[in-house]
Design a protein around this motif. Sequence first.
Motif, PDB file in Angstrom:
ATOM      1  N   PRO A 186      30.235  42.652 -36.700  1.00 36.97           N
ATOM      2  CA  PRO A 186      30.221  42.068 -35.356  1.00 36.97           C
ATOM      3  C   PRO A 186      29.838  43.102 -34.288  1.00 36.97           C
ATOM      4  O   PRO A 186      29.922  44.308 -34.513  1.00 36.97           O
ATOM      5  CB  PRO A 186      31.668  41.601 -35.170  1.00 36.97           C
ATOM      6  CG  PRO A 186      32.466  42.461 -36.082  1.00 36.97           C
ATOM      7  CD  PRO A 186      31.565  42.805 -37.245  1.00 36.97           C
ATOM      8  N   GLU A 187      29.428  42.604 -33.159  1.00 35.00           N
ATOM      9  CA  GLU A 187      29.101  43.422 -31.989  1.00 35.00           C
ATOM     10  C   GLU A 187      27.891  44.338 -32.192  1.00 35.00           C
ATOM     11  O   GLU A 187      27.769  45.374 -31.545  1.00 35.00           O
ATOM     12  CB  GLU A 187      30.316  44.219 -31.520  1.00 35.00           C
ATOM     13  CG  GLU A 187      31.485  43.330 -31.138  1.00 35.00           C
ATOM     14  CD  GLU A 187      32.699  44.101 -30.691  1.00 35.00           C
ATOM     15  OE1 GLU A 187      32.572  45.281 -30.317  1.00 35.00           O
ATOM     16  OE2 GLU A 187      33.789  43.525 -30.717  1.00 35.00           O
TER      17      GLU A 187
ATOM     18  N   CYS B 144      24.722  39.718 -38.549  1.00 31.84           N
ATOM     19  CA  CYS B 144      25.507  38.500 -38.761  1.00 31.84           C
ATOM     20  C   CYS B 144      25.451  37.984 -40.194  1.00 31.84           C
ATOM     21  O   CYS B 144      26.160  37.036 -40.546  1.00 31.84           O
ATOM     22  CB  CYS B 144      25.036  37.409 -37.811  1.00 31.84           C
ATOM     23  SG  CYS B 144      23.298  36.964 -38.043  1.00 31.84           S
TER      24      CYS B 144
END
Length: 189
Positions: free
Chosen positions: A106-107, A167
């Motif tokens: 994530p991020e 992702c």
Amino acid sequence: MAIDELFSTPIGCYTGNYDLLSIEKWCYNEMQKSEGRQCSNSGGWQSNDYTGEDLKQTPLKELCDGINYASDEFGHILGLRDRPTLVNLWVNINPKGSYNRIHVHPESRISGVFWVKSTNKEDSGTIVFMREDAYAIGTIAPIQTKYSVISASYVPLINRMLLFPSCVSHQVFPNLTDEDRISISFNLV
């Protein structure tokens, strides 16, 4: 009949020519300095995060340059408007039996892995990318084609780097050999 191919997922494969013995030695020295951390790893050792700045005076400097070069090309393929920036990098040392559970990054926008040490065979622990809709596809299309395949595996080949959208769910199968598998993982925004 016309077939549209929707939602394709690129995986960038790059082969390097880095000084793996120097990088390997540096990785083992880092392991001696820190207990590391537990994230998706089960067994093995994972370092805390480094930045490109942290690594300028290490054997990983050239690899960081290679990551930046490859990610520029990969980012263009993905359709990014701006140049990807390396935000963190970590070392994984996986002895026999260790693996990484299913996870995403994530991020970040682009993630990757580079193999420093491996037997160059499946038994060293392949990285496997999975579809989010695997259950549905598996029940309606039991014959595997490029449209119905639910996972894709890559053998950990030394001096090879994979780049992928952050992702995408992935895992690393257990190392079944008596030789450590050493990889360097990283994220770019």
